[in-house]
Every structure is written in structure tokens, then in C-alpha cells.
Design a protein around this motif. Structure first.
Motif, short mmCIF file in Angstrom:
data_model
loop_
_atom_site.label_atom_id
_atom_site.label_comp_id
_atom_site.label_asym_id
_atom_site.label_seq_id
_atom_site.Cartn_x
_atom_site.Cartn_y
_atom_site.Cartn_z
N THR A 92 0.84 -1.19 0.00
CA THR A 92 0.00 0.00 0.00
C THR A 92 0.88 1.25 0.00
O THR A 92 1.84 1.35 0.76
CB THR A 92 -0.90 0.00 1.25
OG1 THR A 92 -1.70 -1.18 1.25
CG2 THR A 92 -1.81 1.20 1.25
N PRO A 129 -6.13 0.13 -1.58
CA PRO A 129 -7.01 -1.06 -1.61
C PRO A 129 -7.98 -1.03 -2.79
O PRO A 129 -8.36 -2.07 -3.30
CB PRO A 129 -7.76 -0.96 -0.28
CG PRO A 129 -6.91 -0.12 0.59
CD PRO A 129 -6.20 0.86 -0.30
N GLU A 154 -6.83 -2.86 -6.15
CA GLU A 154 -6.63 -4.30 -6.21
C GLU A 154 -7.74 -4.95 -7.03
O GLU A 154 -8.91 -4.60 -6.90
CB GLU A 154 -6.58 -4.87 -4.80
CG GLU A 154 -6.11 -6.31 -4.75
CD GLU A 154 -5.94 -6.80 -3.32
OE1 GLU A 154 -5.21 -7.74 -3.08
OE2 GLU A 154 -6.61 -6.22 -2.42
N PHE A 174 -2.23 -7.04 -6.86
CA PHE A 174 -2.43 -7.43 -5.46
C PHE A 174 -1.71 -6.46 -4.53
O PHE A 174 -0.65 -5.93 -4.86
CB PHE A 174 -1.88 -8.84 -5.21
CG PHE A 174 -2.50 -9.90 -6.10
CD1 PHE A 174 -3.73 -10.45 -5.78
CD2 PHE A 174 -1.84 -10.32 -7.26
CE1 PHE A 174 -4.27 -11.42 -6.61
CE2 PHE A 174 -2.40 -11.28 -8.07
CZ PHE A 174 -3.61 -11.84 -7.75
N TRP A 176 -6.71 -6.26 9.86
CA TRP A 176 -6.30 -5.73 8.55
C TRP A 176 -5.19 -6.59 8.00
O TRP A 176 -4.21 -6.88 8.68
CB TRP A 176 -5.85 -4.29 8.67
CG TRP A 176 -5.22 -3.79 7.39
CD1 TRP A 176 -3.90 -3.57 7.16
CD2 TRP A 176 -5.89 -3.52 6.18
NE1 TRP A 176 -3.68 -3.16 5.90
CE2 TRP A 176 -4.93 -3.11 5.24
CE3 TRP A 176 -7.24 -3.55 5.80
CZ2 TRP A 176 -5.24 -2.76 3.93
CZ3 TRP A 176 -7.52 -3.20 4.51
CH2 TRP A 176 -6.55 -2.81 3.58
N LYS A 196 -3.46 -7.91 3.81
CA LYS A 196 -3.49 -8.08 2.36
C LYS A 196 -2.30 -8.92 1.96
O LYS A 196 -1.16 -8.54 2.28
CB LYS A 196 -3.43 -6.73 1.65
CG LYS A 196 -4.71 -5.94 1.71
CD LYS A 196 -5.83 -6.61 0.92
CE LYS A 196 -7.09 -5.77 0.96
NZ LYS A 196 -8.16 -6.38 0.18
N PRO A 197 -2.53 -10.01 1.33
CA PRO A 197 -3.80 -10.65 1.01
C PRO A 197 -4.49 -11.13 2.28
O PRO A 197 -3.89 -11.13 3.36
CB PRO A 197 -3.39 -11.80 0.11
CG PRO A 197 -2.00 -12.14 0.51
CD PRO A 197 -1.35 -10.86 0.94
N LEU A 198 -5.69 -11.55 2.16
CA LEU A 198 -6.45 -11.96 3.32
C LEU A 198 -5.80 -13.17 3.96
O LEU A 198 -5.38 -14.11 3.27
CB LEU A 198 -7.90 -12.30 2.92
CG LEU A 198 -8.77 -11.13 2.42
CD1 LEU A 198 -10.15 -11.62 2.00
CD2 LEU A 198 -8.90 -10.08 3.52
N GLU A 205 -13.10 -9.23 4.63
CA GLU A 205 -11.90 -8.49 4.28
C GLU A 205 -11.22 -7.88 5.51
O GLU A 205 -10.01 -7.71 5.52
CB GLU A 205 -12.25 -7.40 3.27
CG GLU A 205 -12.67 -7.93 1.92
CD GLU A 205 -12.91 -6.81 0.93
OE1 GLU A 205 -12.82 -5.64 1.35
OE2 GLU A 205 -13.18 -7.10 -0.25
#
Length: 1326
Positions: A527, A577, A580, A597, A632, A634-636, A660
Motif C-alpha cells: 500500500t 485497496p 486491487e 495485489f 487488517w 493483504k492478502p487476506l 476483508e
């Protein structure tokens, strides 16, 4: 109203036409003056003529007008005895009516003729002949709804001259008598010749000159001589006869004359004016066929009505023509017409007579003959035709025809010519962004076009351009895209045609394709860092689009789209976000995909971790526990849950979800066992994190533990104890609840409660010997635990309920009550039976209803309050101190109704009808007992003793037909009534019944025409057919004159008919034939009078002699057939020896003598006599020699008269053919006739009974030449009776009578009397 007089109009100089007067001033009246030298006065010869207008409307609509005189009547001055004619023509809208009046107020005389001349379109007033009183001023008044136009003219009648006598003009006048003295003669014949050449007024003078003093004798002989000469010169065989004709028809006047001089002048005269045949333009035509002279008048109109005369020599024959003007009408309706455009439409109408003013109109406008409209009339002038050529849409509307004030209307409908495509649309295939063109050609240019794409209407614009020039149509599509491909339709329409004509074509737009030289690859970025996607194509001109997750990118923030030739880029300056996802670059023929991603390790907010550890999650049992942990990553990350160190898996009531930014553990229907420590672990490729919490599930306590121990069981106390629950449900137990129930009961009763710390209980509310059961429940703040139930215990010694009672028995049933009885139970349960409970239920229902509230002490019960016609069942329950026992077996079902009695004896059993194979029986219901529900009918044959039922089930009605029987077999029957109460006693017929129709006396079928009299021609077939009835079928015997027939006849017989036939009849077959019907119940007969006739035998011995001059008397011997047959008669014929044609001189001669008159002197004749009957004529009896009427002999007789010998020819009247009886069907006419002789001619008087009916208008009669005919039109039954004819003269009288019978075809009694009367008194032809 406003009156405008001529004087005022003259002063105001009104522009209107007037005829000038012959006098110095305007005369409006007649005056009398004296003429010098004359002794009589006469009316003024001045002419009067003036006009006035009386208006009714102040304003006259456009297109309408007041009456106007187109041709004005003119004053007339005519001598007395002549005629005066006024003629005028008028116009106006509406069409004016015309009337005529005299100014003096005196009505116009009846002999005047007022009519409309349709040929000249003139209104005519004709006065003929004129008299001195006809002098007056005459008004012609034309009237319509706007005004009255009055034109006044004068008629002056002057002194008349002597009327011209055409007879005197036509006669040949003798030369004037010479003034010199004539020589004396003594020959009377020579003197007659001299007198025949001088005028009648000079007869006496000439006789004196020649010395003849017997002036009157010579004058008488001269008249006789002239008559004989005239007879020889002109003989009228058939005179002119009056004719009545319709307008527009053709009339013929004809007469038959024998002329000595065929060249004698013949003149046809109408009224007093000779007809000018050659100048009539085909109106009149004169023809001659042999001795027949004819005047033919074509297209007869009202003016042709007059007296017509034919002047031949000095003879005149006249007859009147009466013209009947029928009202004008249409003989049919004008029908609507429907044609196709450009065809010819035809309207046709036919009138009842000719009219000169037939007008065709279209939508109220008058049509004239031209190239468009063809107007024609048929040759007879009655059929009028209108043809509309080359019909167009504008010709649609209402066409009408007007004739003589009548109007017929009809609609004309035009069907348009269908539109066709000469050149159709063609399918088109183009590349994208090219120009497309669709075109077609039609058969018509007067059309309206619409263009559609896939059914949707197209509008003109930058995209579409449409053109229509002449018959060609074109659609152009600029810069065609793929979306422009599809089905294109052109729709053509025309006025007056609702049909849409269309043609379709397909437009195909092909794509421009490209390929990928360098595609995209996936991108992973944290990010806030930059990233980029790039695609390289092989064609710089091809455009492409970017898509994110399948959707085109249009306004995604923080993203840049860059195209550099064939290179296409998507740039992310700062990853977030929202960036993505899966990205696609798509061009025509090429496509490339890649994913973007964000790479961030999982993290949980520390404050969330701290709150989860400090505050356990609490939930009540049965509820749902939702454990949520926000994070929080990313990725999940992967989320894993643990309980008490053991990993939690998905189960029926456990679900795990990961969003998410949230991990969720859901436990539904929580139970106490779900309580414990919960651990969450989150992990992805970039790191991991854990969170810990505690779950507490609250529930009601578990039941108390262990088996309940009873410390005391006595007749007045029970004491027990137990253990506390193993699990209190997360909340402390507050108290225990103790309940009890008597054994056999379903409901529990609270016995008491104790504190949660106490685990024992005692109660003294018990009955000795009774069994009880207890249950104990623990209670906390969450609820009550399940019970801990004890075993059944007795308070002291035990007592049981009583056993089963016996099955109840039903008796004494009515519609409201039933009585039942039963026996006590065998076992009382250790205590006496206190009573019984009775229950009832409807049959088929499961609900038992108690009959009594308190137990019944007796074993018998009367149940009331039942519903009528309802089926019930009953049972009984015994009761003791321990309670109610088991119910007994249900009783047999019973219906609540009063008892039914069996029916009594059936009444009135009888035979209704019978045939050869069936017998119908009828009866009545029994008088005694209850009404039956049916009947049992039984039968047995005569030769058996066993009764058999006629039907399998009882008969519902009171009649029945038994079929399938043996013909003429004897059967016995009996019947019984049946209902629910039983079967009644049988009733048997007194005697057996045979299978055959009911006995009937023979009788004839009068509905089939059976004649009482027949006349048959010899050699033809004699056939008599008779229909009859009878049971058993009667035997038929044919008799002739009372003797059974035998020989040449053929007799055909059936059950209900018989036929008598002789193939070739003879005269010997005549006689009275009798048809005799016989059976065992009676007989009947019918007589028929047969007469076989043939052509009559001829008369014989014809003799000719002269009794009266210029006549021939024929005598002959009678034919035997004429004497026997009252209808036979003779026919007398004559033939001139110079011709081969026979003429009938007399018909229906019944005597054997006849005098023939009308013979011409100097001619030779043959005579013939025929006998005639209804079959035909006999061979003729001709005279062998001719009979000559000697002309000289007749002339001698005229000049040398023999002394007249007086002979008395008078005689009393007598009938030679009397009246005969008549029988007439009601509604038909009856004609009766008789013949008589008498001199002087007798007077005729008619009678009905004793009433004189000679002057009664109901009866028509005619008496001519000794034959009297009576006609009774449309006979009614009242006309029946005796009729008589009385003839009398001064020498005597005679009378004959007959009987008239009027019968009705439906009245059989009258028909029988008519038949009897016909047998005795009348003979009729077959």
C-alpha cells in the motif's frame, strides 16, 4: 306572410317577366257588353294575365328558391263546344306542387283533365267540351315551403259553330237534283233507285214530281233495301272493345270486319281528330291480318286516354282507352358496391315505370354523363345504370338516384391496389466504420414509407439518411458500427388501405481485428507504492478498453490510461485497496489479462485484544454466540479458531467466516458444554497474529440426582429425599418444586416447594389405598430443570377402577329417544361400583359425548334429545372410588326415527296397453300402511306355476311395461309394495292377459284420401287402395255389386292396408265396389262407385233444313253415351267450303237439334257434330253435301215479301238442365248452373231456402242466353243449405232446386255425411 301584387311590382320596377294584356288596362274581372246588330250579350274578349307571389320565408337558404314559372300559361279564346288547354312549366327548390283554381271560386268541372306531361315536363289543364259557363279567369298555383307563385290567365268562350259531322263527311252524297222536271215513271223499283241517289230532305219533293203518293211505303222499302246493301258491303264480326292499360305499356285495338270492297277507306280517329299515323314517330301503327284490323299504340301515357274510333265507309266502331297510372316505385333496393381501385363500379336500379327525370348524385352533387360517369337506360326505359370508370379512392362515398320524388342510396367502397416490391431489399455485409446502403423499388409512388431496425422505428439524423424519389426508396447508414448490424425493414402504406406492406433485409457489420505482441503479468505491491500494467498490439489504429473485474474503467481515481502508438499502459501512482483486482485490456481481436495485489501482514488493534481478554462473552443456552474480531491484512489471512486448545471445525451449529477486515465465529443453539477459552489465529504470506477470549453459556439446572428415597409411606403421610443437581447451569439453585398425581390421571398437581439448600419433602394430603407418583424440579434464574420422577407408590393398601360393563342393548327407538340396557362389570376393582357414565356418538364420528353428568345407579337408561334420521352408537363406563373403568363395547348403530309400518295392498292394478311382445301395467299406491319405496312385480306364464320377478330391483313408479313376451301367450301378474318396514301382501290380476294389441273394431283410416266416386278411362288401370285399423287385424273381402270379386283383379293385403288392381279396365268393370273388414269384434265396409268410361260414340243421321231465313237447322239422332252420361254434350262446328278450317258454332249442346246463325249469303258450308265427355271427343258426324245460302232467293224475299202469317211463338218457361247437388270444401268457391227456355224471356229469382238472395252481394249470378250461373265465393259452413231458381213469365213459371253441403276436412262427422251424400247424389271425376 307577404303578398306581392303585380301592380306594386310594376311601380317598383321589379325585374320580373309578365305577358301584356290586350286591353288598355289590366283586367282582373270579366265584363258584359252589347254588340251593335246582335240581340244577345257576350263576355268581353279582352285577355287577362297577371302574376302574384306570396312568400313564407324571410330568408331563403343557399341553393333553394321560390317557385318560378319557366313557361307561363297563356290566355285562351275558343268557340263553344271546342276545347281549351293551359300549359305551364315551373321550377324551384324544393320542387313545387302545382294546382289549378277558378278565380270566381266555382269548382273546375269534373270532366276537366288535370295532369302532368312527363315527356314535355308540363303541367296541363284541359277543358273539353267548352260551355258558356267555362268562361272565367283561371289560376295556376305553384307552391313550395318558401312561397306560393300564382299566375292568372283568362278563358273566353265565344259563340260556337255547327259541330263537324265526320259521318256526313264520309258519306257519298248524291248529285244535286236537276231543276228540270223529271219524266214520270210507274216502276216502283226504278223509283227506289232514284230515291237512293237524292238527299233525304228532298224525298217527298222527288216523289211528288214522279207522281208517287205512297211516300211512307217507299221510304220503308228504301230503308230495308239500304240495310241489305250495307250488310253486304260491311259486316262487323268482332267490334272494338274498351281497353285498360298501364302507363308505358303497348295497347292494341282490334276488330274483325268482312268488307265487300277491300279498298274502302279506313280512318282511325282519336276523340274528334283523325290520327296522323305517318307523323306519329312510331307512336301509332296500323296493321291488317286477314279480316282483322288493328291500331297499336306504343308507350302509352295519360294523354292517350280517350275514345278511339275506326271509320269504315259510313260505319263507325268506337272503344275507350283507360290509362292507369300506377305510382312510381323502385322494384328493388340499390345494393352497396365494393370494387378494387381502377376498376369500373356499376350501380343499377329498376323502376316500376318510365320517368324522364332520373338523376344520379354523388354525395349530394348531381352527376352528368362524361368520360368518368356513364349513365344509361335500358330499352324498356325501366332499368337505370350508372358506371363509374377508373374508380379511385376519391370516388368512395354515397351514390344516390332520384326519380319522381323517390330516392335510393348506396355506398361505394374502393379497395386500394396492393403495393408490391418490384425490387426488394438485398442483404448487405460491410466492415466496421464503413457506409451501408439499402434500396428498393415499389409499384406505386403515392405511398408513405417508414424504416425500422429490429422492429424499432428509425428517425432521420446524422446516423441515418432516408430518401424517396418516385418509386425508389433508399436508406444510408454512415460510419456503421457493430451495433448497427441487424434486420432492417421498409414499411409502405397508402391512403384508404389499412394494410402495411413491408420488405426486410439483413445488414452485417464485421469487426476490424488485432493481435497482442506483448501481454500483461500480475503485479504485487504494498500500500502506497507505485505500479504499472502494459500491453503491446500489432496495429496502432486499433483502439482498446481497460476493464477492472469485468467492468470498463471510466472514473477510477488514482489511475492513468496511456496510449503510445501500439503500446497501451495503465499506471497506478500510489497503490491503495481500491486498486486491487483483475484487469483486462480488450481490443478488437485481441485481449490480455493480469491481476494487481496488495501485500500487507495481518494486524489487530491492541485495544480490541485488551477488551476481549478482560470481558468474557456470555450467552444463554439456546441462543447464538457471535464472536467478531476485526483485523487488517493483504492478502487476506487464513483464520483458525481453537477451544480449550483444540481446533474448532465446521459443524451443524458452528460456522466460521472471514471477511476483508473481520473474522467471525458463530455458534448457534448454544449448550452448556460450549463454555470455555477461545483462541483466534490469523496468518498470511507476510505474517501472523492471535487473539484470546472466554465464552460462558448460561442454562437452567440439571434434574436432581439419584433415585428418590421414600422415608415413610402410610395412609396419611409420604416422606421422601433426593440429591442436588450435578450442574446448576451457571447460576445457583434457588429452590425445588415437588408435584404429584394420582395413578391413572394425566394432570400433575403442585404438592409444595423447598429451598435450594434442602433436599427432602413430606406431605399428608393423600388417601389411603390410592397410588401416587411424584416429580421434583430444580429452579435457578434461567429456568426450571427437567423433573426427576418417582415410581408409583401407595398410600396404605391399593384400590383399582372397576372392569368392563357388557355391550349395551338398544330398544324402544323413536325419532327423539332411545332406551339402552346393560349388565354390571364382573370386577369392581376392590371397591363397590358407585354408578355408570353413558356416552353416545354419531356413526362415523370419533367424538364420544357424555349423556349424564352424575353416575347412573340403574343399568337402564333412556337417552333423549336425539336428531331425527341420525344414526347413533352408545357405550357405558363403570365408576368406583378409584375412578372410571374402561368403556364397554359400543352398541349396534341405530337410526333415530319412529318405527315404519309395512305397506298395505296395492290399489287399481290394471292393463294399460299391450302389443305382440309387451304388456303395460298400471296401479295406484296402497291406502293402508306407510308409503312404499318401491314395488315388486311378478309374472308367470299360463303353463307354469312358478312366479318370477319382472325386475331385479323394486320398481319406483306406478307403471311398468314388461317386454320380451311370446306373441298371443297368456300371462298372469301380481304385485306387492315394499318399504323399510317390510313387504306388503300381493295383489293379483283377476284373469290372464294375452300378449297382443288391445281389441279394436275394424275402421277405415279417413286421413288417407279414399274416393267415393271414380271415373276411369277404359284400357287404363283401375287401382283402389284402402287403409284401415283393427285388432286383431281384420280380414278383407272385396265385393262388386254385392258379389265377391274373382277373375282379372290382383288383390294385395297387409295388416293395415289392402289394394285392388285391374291392369286394363273394361266398361263392364263399372259398378259399386265394397271393401268389407271383419274380425271377432265387429265389421266395417266402404262403397266406391266406379264408372269405366271411353270416348263417346258418335251421333248418327245428320239432317240439314231451313226454318228461319239465313240460318240452317241441324238435327241428328242421339249418341247412346250422351243419354247415359249427364255431363256429356254435343259440339257443333261449321266450315266454309272455300277453306279447310273448322270453326266452333256452338259448345255444350245437350239436345239433338241446333240452329246455326251468322251464315253469309252466297257461301257454301259444311257442318259437323261431335259428342264430348270427360274422356274426349267422339268421331265426327259430317254433313255429306254443302249447304248453299241462295243470294237471289234472299233478294227476292226482300222485294217480294210474302204475306205475313202470324204465329204465336210464346210458351211458358221450363228447365232443360236443372241444378245439381254440390259438396264443397270450406274456403273454396262453388259454381252452380242451369239452362232454361221461355218466350217472352222469363225473369230469374234466386232463393236460399225461402229467402230471396237475388240482390245479395254475397252471391254472384249471371243469366245470359237461357243459362243461369250462380257463384258463391269462399264458402263457409253457413252457406250450406237448399238453393232454388225460379223462372217466370206471363204464361207460367218453373222452379228447380239443389242442396249445397260445405264440409271441413278435419270434421270427420261432416266428412261421413258428405261421403254418403256423394254416394247418392253426385258424380265426380277422379
Amino acid at each position: 306572410t307577404t303578398t306581392i301584387h303585380r301592380q306594386q311590382m310594376v311601380k317598383e320596377h321589379v325585374s320580373m317577366e309578365f305577358s301584356s294584356s290586350t286591353t288598355s288596362s289590366i283586367q282582373t274581372f270579366s265584363q258584359t257588353t252589347k254588340v251593335v246588330g246582335e240581340e244577345m250579350s257576350q263576355k268581353s274578349s279582352s285577355h287577362v294575365e297577371f302574376f302574384s307571389l306570396v312568400t313564407r320565408s324571410s330568408e331563403i337558404p343557399a341553393g333553394e328558391s321560390v317557385p318560378e314559372f319557366v313557361e307561363k300559361p297563356t290566355p285562351v279564346s275558343s268557340p263553344e263546344g271546342d276545347k281549351a288547354v293551359f300549359r305551364t312549366r315551373v321550377q324551384g327548390n324544393p320542387k313545387p306542387s302545382v294546382s289549378w283554381k277558378r278565380e270566381s271560386g266555382i269548382p273546375i268541372k269534373e270532366s276537366a283533365k288535370i295532369f302532368y306531361d312527363s315527356i314535355n315536363k308540363e303541367h296541363v289543364l284541359k277543358l273539353e267540351p267548352l260551355t258558356w259557363d267555362d268562361s272565367d279567369n283561371y289560376k295556376c298555383i305553384a307552391t313550395n315551403e318558401h312561397a306560393d307563385a300564382i299566375y292568372t290567365v283568362s278563358l273566353t268562350v265565344t259563340e260556337g259553330q255547327e259541330k263537324v259531322d265526320f259521318k256526313k263527311m264520309l258519306k257519298k252524297r248524291a248529285p244535286p237534283i236537276p231543276k228540270k222536271k223529271q219524266k214520270k215513271v210507274t216502276d216502283e223499283k226504278e223509283m227506289l233507285e232514284i230515291l237512293s241517289k237524292v238527299p233525304k230532305k228532298d224525298f217527298e219533293k222527288v216523289c211528288m214530281e214522279y207522281g208517287f203518293t205512297d211516300f211512307r211505303g217507299l221510304l220503308r222499302k228504301l230503308k230495308e233495301m239500304k240495310k241489305k246493301v250495307e250488310v253486304e258491303a260491311i259486316r262487323i264480326i268482332k267490334p272494338l272493345e274498351d281497353v285498360e292499360a298501364k302507363v308505358d305499356s303497348t295497347v292494341t285495338f282490334d276488330c274483325i270486319l268482312e268488307l265487300k270492297d277491300p279498298n274502302v277507306k279506313k280512318i282511325w280517329i282519336k276523340g274528334m281528330e283523325p290520327l296522323r299515323i305517318q307523323y306519329s314517330l312510331g307512336k301509332y301503327d296500323v296493321k291488317q291480318v286477314g279480316t282483322k284490323y288493328m291500331l297499336i299504340i306504343s308507350n302509352v301515357n295519360m294523354n292517350d286516354a280517350d275514345i278511339y274510333m275506326l271509320a269504315v265507309g259510313d260505319k263507325r266502331l268506337s272503344a275507350e282507352l283507360i290509362v292507369v297510372d300506377e305510382p312510381l316505385k323502385f322494384t328493388g333496393e340499390m345494393k352497396p358496391v365494393k370494387v378494387t381501385e381502377r376498376q369500373t363500379a356499376v350501380f343499377e336500379i329498376r323502376l316500376s315505370k318510365k320517368v324522364p327525370d332520373c338523376v344520379w348524385k354523388f354525395n349530394g352533387k348531381e352527376l352528368k354523363r362524361d368520360d368518368k360517369y356513364e349513365i344509361s337506360v335500358s330499352e324498356d326505359g325501366l332499368t337505370h345504370t350508372l358506371k363509374i370508370k377508373d374508380a379511385r379512392l376519391s370516388d368512395t362515398g354515397e351514390f344516390s338516384v332520384e326519380a319522381g320524388g323517390l330516392v335510393q342510396k348506396a355506398l361505394l367502397t374502393i379497395d386500394r391496389i396492393p403495393i408490391k416490391f418490384v425490387s426488394t431489399l438485398k442483404n448487405v455485409r460491410i466492415k466496421e466504420r464503413s457506409r451501408a446502403c439499402l434500396e428498393c423499388e415499389l409499384t406505386s409512388k403515392d405511398v408513405t414509407l417508414k424504416w425500422k431496425k429490429d422492429g424499432k422505428l428509425l428517425t432521420r439524423g446524422a446516423k441515418y439518411s432516408m430518401s424517396h424519389e418516385g418509386k425508389r426508396a433508399e436508406l444510408v447508414i454512415e460510419d456503421a458500427q457493430l451495433s448497427d448490424g441487424g434486420e432492417y425493414t421498409v414499411v409502405a402504406m397508402q391512403d384508404g388501405d389499412p394494410t402495411e406492406y413491408y420488405n426486410t433485409a439483413i445488414l452485417t457489420v464485421e469487426e476490424r481485428l488485432a493481435t497482442v505482441k506483448s501481454g500483461m503479468s500480475d503485479v504485487h505491491a504494498a500500500t502506497g507504492t507505485p505500479a504499472e500494467l502494459c500491453v503491446v498490439l500489432n496495429d496502432e489504429k486499433v483502439e482498446g478498453v481497460w476493464l477492472k473485474d469485468g467492468k470498463e474503467i471510466t472514473d477510477l481515481s488514482g489511475v492513468q490510461i496511456v496510449k503510445q502508438g501500439a503500446v497501451h499502459k495503465l499506471i497506478f501512482p500510489t497503490m491503495g485497496p481500491e486498486h486491487e483486482g483483475k484487469y483486462t485490456f480488450r481490443a478488437k481481436g485481441a485481449e490480455s489479462e493480469a491481476s494487481v495485489f496488495i501485500a500487507d501482514p495481518p494486524t489487530i488493534d491492541p485495544s480490541v485484544l485488551e477488551a476481549l481478554a478482560a470481558h468474557p462473552v456470555t450467552v444463554k443456552v439456546g441462543h447464538t454466540a457471535n464472536i467478531k474480531v476485526p483485523f487488517w491484512a493483504k492478502p487476506l489471512p487464513k483464520a483458525t479458531w481453537y477451544k480449550d486448545g483444540v481446533e474448532v471445525t465446521e459443524e451443524e451449529h458452528v460456522t466460521m467466516e472471514r471477511g476483508e477486515d473481520l473474522a467471525l465465529l458463530t455458534i448457534s443453539n448454544c449448550v452448556r458444554e460450549d463454555s470455555g477459552a477461545i483462541l483466534l489465529r490469523l496468518k498470511n504470506d507476510h505474517g501472523s497474529v492471535t487473539a484470546t477470549l472466554y465464552l460462558s453459556v448460561l442454562d437452567r439446572p440439571k434434574p436432581p440426582q439419584g433415585r428418590v428415597e421414600f422415608l415413610e409411606l402410610s395412609g396419611n403421610c409420604i416422606h421422601m429425599k433426593w440429591k442436588a443437581p450435578k450442574d446448576n447451569g451457571g447460576r445457583p439453585v434457588t429452590h425445588f418444586v415437588i408435584e404429584r398425581r394420582a395413578v391413572g390421571k394425566k394432570s400433575w398437581i403442585k404438592a409444595g416447594e423447598v429451598s435450594g439448600k434442602v433436599t427432602n419433602f413430606s406431605t399428608n394430603k393423600v388417601e389411603e389405598g390410592k397410588a401416587y407418583q411424584f416429580q421434583i424440579r430444580a429452579v435457578n434464574s434461567e429456568g426450571v430443570s427437567d423433573p426427576l420422577e418417582t415410581e408409583e407408590v401407595f398410600a396404605g393398601n391399593p384400590i383399582e377402577p372397576p372392569g368392563l360393563s357388557s355391550q349395551p342393548q338398544v330398544s324402544d327407538v323413536t325419532k327423539e329417544t332411545v332406551t339402552i340396557m346393560w349388565n354390571p362389570p364382573a370386577q369392581d376393582g376392590g371397591a363397590p361400583v358407585l354408578g355408570y357414565v353413558v356416552e353416545r356418538r354419531k356413526k362415523g364420528n370419533n367424538l364420544w359425548v357424555p349423556v349424564n353428568k352424575d353416575p347412573i345407579q340403574d343399568t337402564k337408561c333412556k337417552v333423549d334429545g336425539l336428531l331425527e334420521d341420525t344414526e347413533y352408537e352408545f357405550r357405558v363406563i363403570a365408576v368406583n372410588r378409584a375412578g372410571q373403568g374402561q368403556p364397554s363395547m359400543p352398541s349396534t348403530s341405530v337410526v333415530a326415527k319412529d318405527p315404519i309400518k309395512p305397506p298395505g295392498l296395492v290399489q287399481g292394478l290394471c292393463v294399460a296397453d299391450s302389443s305382440n311382445s309387451s304388456i303395460s301395467l298400471a296401479w295406484q299406491e296402497p291406502i293402508e300402511g306407510d308409503p312404499p319405496s318401491g314395488y315388486i312385480l311378478e309374472m308367470r306364464a299360463e303353463d307354469t306355476k312358478e312366479w318370477t320377478k319382472c325386475t331385479k330391483i323394486p320398481i319406483s313408479g306406478t307403471c311398468y311395461t314388461v317386454g320380451g313376451l311370446t306373441e298371443r301367450q297368456n300371462y298372469f301378474f301380481r304385485i306387492r309394495a315394499v318399504n323399510e318396514g317390510g313387504v306388503g301382501e300381493p295383489v293379483e290380476l283377476d284373469e290372464g292377459v294375452r300378449a297382443m294389441p288391445p281389441p279394436a273394431v275394424p275402421r277405415f283410416d279417413l286421413s288417407v284420401r279414399l274416393k267415393s266416386h271414380m271415373v276411369v278411362r277404359a284400357g287404363t288401370a283401375l287401382c283402389i287402395h284402402a287403409s284401415f285399423y283393427g285388432s286383431p287385424p281384420p280380414t278383407v273381402i272385396w265385393q262388386k255389386d254385392g258379389i265377391p270379386t274373382k277373375g282379372r283383379e290382383t288383390i294385395t293385403k297387409g295388416k293395415n292396408h289392402s289394394q285392388f288392381l285391374i291392369n286394363s279396365s273394361k266398361r263392364s268393370d263399372s259398378g259399386i265396389y265394397r271393401i268389407l273388414l271383419q274380425n271377432e269384434y265387429g265389421e266395417a265396409h266402404y262403397d266406391i262407385h266406379i264408372r269405366v268410361a271411353d270416348f263417346p260414340q258418335p251421333p248418327t243421321n245428320l239432317k240439314l233444313f231451313e226454318e228461319v231465313p239465313n240460318t240452317v237447322t241441324l238435327g241428328w239422332d242421339h249418341s247412346p253415351d250422351v243419354k247415359e252420361d249427364g255431363e256429356a254434350h254435343y259440339v257443333i262446328m261449321k266450315r266454309d267450303a272455300s277453306t279447310a278450317t273448322w270453326f266452333t258454332a256452338a259448345d255444350r249442346v245437350f239436345s239433338n237439334k241446333y240452329t246455326v246463325t251468322g251464315l253469309l249469303p252466297g257461301r257454301k258450308y259444311y257442318f259437323r257434330v261431335l259428342a264430348r265427355n270427360e274422356i274426349g271427343d267422339s268421331d265426327p258426324l259430317d254433313s255429306k253435301d254443302t249447304w248453299l245460302v241462295n243470294k237471289d232467293q234472299i233478294e227476292d224475299l226482300s222485294t217480294k215479301l210474302r204475306p205475313y202469317q202470324h204465329k204465336d211463338w210464346r210458351h211458358a218457361p221450363r228447365f232443360i238442365t236443372p241444378l245439381k247437388p254440390h259438396a264443397v270444401l270450406r274456403g273454396h268457391d262453388c259454381t252452380m248452373s242451369c239452362a232454361f227456355l221461355g218466350n217472352p224471356r222469363p225473369t230469374v229469382t234466386l232463393y236460399k231456402g225461402d229467402v230471396n238472395i237475388t240482390a245479395n252481394s254475397k252471391f254472384w249470378y249471371n243469366s245470359t242466353n237461357g243459362v243461369c250461373t250462380i257463384v258463391i265465393p269462399t264458402c263457409t259452413l253457413k252457406d250450406s243449405g237448399d238453393y232454388s231458381v225460379l223462372i217466370e213469365n206471363e204464361l207460367g213459371k218453373d222452379k228447380c232446386s239443389c242442396t249445397l253441403t260445405v264440409y271441413d276436412k278435419d270434421d270427420k262427422s261432416i266428412l261421413a255425411s258428405v261421403t254418403e251424400s256423394l254416394q247418392k247424389k253426385s258424380k265426380h271425376l277422379m
